[in-house]
Scaffold this active site. Sequence first.
Site, PDB file in Angstrom:
ATOM      1  N   HIS A  44       0.821  -1.207   0.000  1.00 25.40           N
ATOM      2  CA  HIS A  44       0.000   0.000   0.000  1.00 25.40           C
ATOM      3  C   HIS A  44       0.860   1.265   0.000  1.00 25.40           C
ATOM      4  O   HIS A  44       0.390   2.358   0.316  1.00 25.40           O
ATOM      5  CB  HIS A  44      -0.943  -0.005   1.200  1.00 25.40           C
ATOM      6  CG  HIS A  44      -2.036  -1.023   1.065  1.00 25.40           C
ATOM      7  ND1 HIS A  44      -1.792  -2.374   1.077  1.00 25.40           N
ATOM      8  CD2 HIS A  44      -3.366  -0.903   0.885  1.00 25.40           C
ATOM      9  CE1 HIS A  44      -2.925  -3.039   0.931  1.00 25.40           C
ATOM     10  NE2 HIS A  44      -3.894  -2.164   0.804  1.00 25.40           N
ATOM     11  N   ASP A 174      -4.918  -4.262  11.978  1.00 26.17           N
ATOM     12  CA  ASP A 174      -5.297  -3.793  10.637  1.00 26.17           C
ATOM     13  C   ASP A 174      -5.493  -5.040   9.794  1.00 26.17           C
ATOM     14  O   ASP A 174      -4.532  -5.640   9.322  1.00 26.17           O
ATOM     15  CB  ASP A 174      -4.187  -2.900  10.068  1.00 26.17           C
ATOM     16  CG  ASP A 174      -4.523  -2.331   8.696  1.00 26.17           C
ATOM     17  OD1 ASP A 174      -5.533  -2.758   8.102  1.00 26.17           O
ATOM     18  OD2 ASP A 174      -3.773  -1.465   8.208  1.00 26.17           O
ATOM     19  N   MET A 175      -6.743  -5.437   9.604  1.00 28.05           N
ATOM     20  CA  MET A 175      -6.983  -6.720   8.941  1.00 28.05           C
ATOM     21  C   MET A 175      -8.025  -6.618   7.837  1.00 28.05           C
ATOM     22  O   MET A 175      -9.102  -6.057   8.018  1.00 28.05           O
ATOM     23  CB  MET A 175      -7.407  -7.784   9.948  1.00 28.05           C
ATOM     24  CG  MET A 175      -8.644  -7.468  10.762  1.00 28.05           C
ATOM     25  SD  MET A 175      -9.177  -8.862  11.781  1.00 28.05           S
ATOM     26  CE  MET A 175      -9.870  -9.976  10.554  1.00 28.05           C
ATOM     27  N   TRP A 226     -15.936 -18.947   7.208  1.00 29.25           N
ATOM     28  CA  TRP A 226     -17.260 -18.318   7.358  1.00 29.25           C
ATOM     29  C   TRP A 226     -17.206 -17.087   8.251  1.00 29.25           C
ATOM     30  O   TRP A 226     -18.031 -16.183   8.118  1.00 29.25           O
ATOM     31  CB  TRP A 226     -18.271 -19.328   7.897  1.00 29.25           C
ATOM     32  CG  TRP A 226     -17.818 -20.043   9.148  1.00 29.25           C
ATOM     33  CD1 TRP A 226     -17.977 -19.638  10.433  1.00 29.25           C
ATOM     34  CD2 TRP A 226     -17.100 -21.280   9.205  1.00 29.25           C
ATOM     35  NE1 TRP A 226     -17.411 -20.534  11.304  1.00 29.25           N
ATOM     36  CE2 TRP A 226     -16.862 -21.556  10.577  1.00 29.25           C
ATOM     37  CE3 TRP A 226     -16.624 -22.188   8.251  1.00 29.25           C
ATOM     38  CZ2 TRP A 226     -16.179 -22.693  11.004  1.00 29.25           C
ATOM     39  CZ3 TRP A 226     -15.952 -23.309   8.674  1.00 29.25           C
ATOM     40  CH2 TRP A 226     -15.738 -23.569  10.034  1.00 29.25           C
ATOM     41  N   LYS A 227     -16.228 -17.029   9.153  1.00 26.63           N
ATOM     42  CA  LYS A 227     -16.150 -15.882  10.062  1.00 26.63           C
ATOM     43  C   LYS A 227     -15.729 -14.615   9.308  1.00 26.63           C
ATOM     44  O   LYS A 227     -16.313 -13.547   9.489  1.00 26.63           O
ATOM     45  CB  LYS A 227     -15.184 -16.182  11.209  1.00 26.63           C
ATOM     46  CG  LYS A 227     -15.678 -17.288  12.129  1.00 26.63           C
ATOM     47  CD  LYS A 227     -14.734 -17.539  13.291  1.00 26.63           C
ATOM     48  CE  LYS A 227     -15.273 -18.642  14.191  1.00 26.63           C
ATOM     49  NZ  LYS A 227     -14.381 -18.905  15.353  1.00 26.63           N
ATOM     50  N   GLY A 305       0.625  -4.655  15.492  1.00 24.93           N
ATOM     51  CA  GLY A 305       1.294  -3.378  15.247  1.00 24.93           C
ATOM     52  C   GLY A 305       2.761  -3.363  15.600  1.00 24.93           C
ATOM     53  O   GLY A 305       3.502  -2.468  15.174  1.00 24.93           O
TER      54      GLY A 305
END
Length: 333
Positions: A44, A174-175, A226-227, A305
């Site tokens: 990013h 951050d996911m 599924w989560k 982090g």
Amino acid sequence: MFVSYDKLKSELKRVLISRGFEAEAAEIGASIIADNSRDGVYSHGLNRFPVIVKSIDEGMIKPDRHPVKLNSAGALEQWDGQLGFGPINACIAMDRAIELAGQYGLGCVALKNTNHWLRGGTYGLRAANAGCIGICMTNTFPNMPPWGGTEKRIGNNPLIISIPHKNGGHVLLDMAQSQFSFGKLQTYSLAGKKLPVTGGYDEDGNLTDDPSAILNGGEVLPAGYWKGSGLSIAIDMVVAALSVGKSTYDMRMSKNDAGISQVFIAINPTAYAGEDYADAYIENMSEYIKTSAKKVGVTDILYPGERADRERAKNMKENIPVNEEMWETLLKL
């Protein structure tokens, strides 16, 4: 190859100015992109910059647009990003949420009609640096199959949670909702490396750890099966409802993140708990986690982090590793 932080930021700023950004906006934008590479989030940072420039050139990102407030209800506000540059819109939205948290103890800014924010952790850290807990969410165009499905029907919708610590060692989750973000898949692919664990399906529907196979005709795998799928759906509904903006369903014909919806929440944990308590719970939990018995081959257990903190320090000292092809592309822009 390695490039200094200042050199990277200078080249990024040069290109942004050439694309119509005012000097101040170009400085902010270039800083955010350079910070991402500095912190080891290469997918990013520089690696995504050619895509950003393409979006500007095609008119999807409007360099001269800024977000405007539309509605407010106490600590909750609705803003319109007017298709301005996503990272700058996100900074303005989080800064306003922090302001509201100073007034109410909690602030929430819902932003519609904006663009990709790059690294969502940027805005979690922005809240943490102001002494606030930060929660950020965004939706995307459909780019991931729901659990049990074979067609792209849900977004890889990131969730960010940050918890401040006065020494600057903030906790930062951050996911994305896929096992690996598309940016991380690109990073592994560019490096010619396999994924450490299975990350998606190839074009024949077989599970694979080959990032190129996933990117070229395959599908990403929801984190936690599924989560991750369920969390992606819930995030999309929340950001669309609060911003009165587009949902992933509304973007079902899109192939890019133009006009997406986001939410930025800042919470002041010291409003009634006090600074000592706010720091103590991080220190106690971090120590408790780190002193766990370790699996064979594991030398250290990291809190969310912490890896980025180490990368930041290392890259500022030794310069930032950059993909040579991406660097040459930047210089030619």
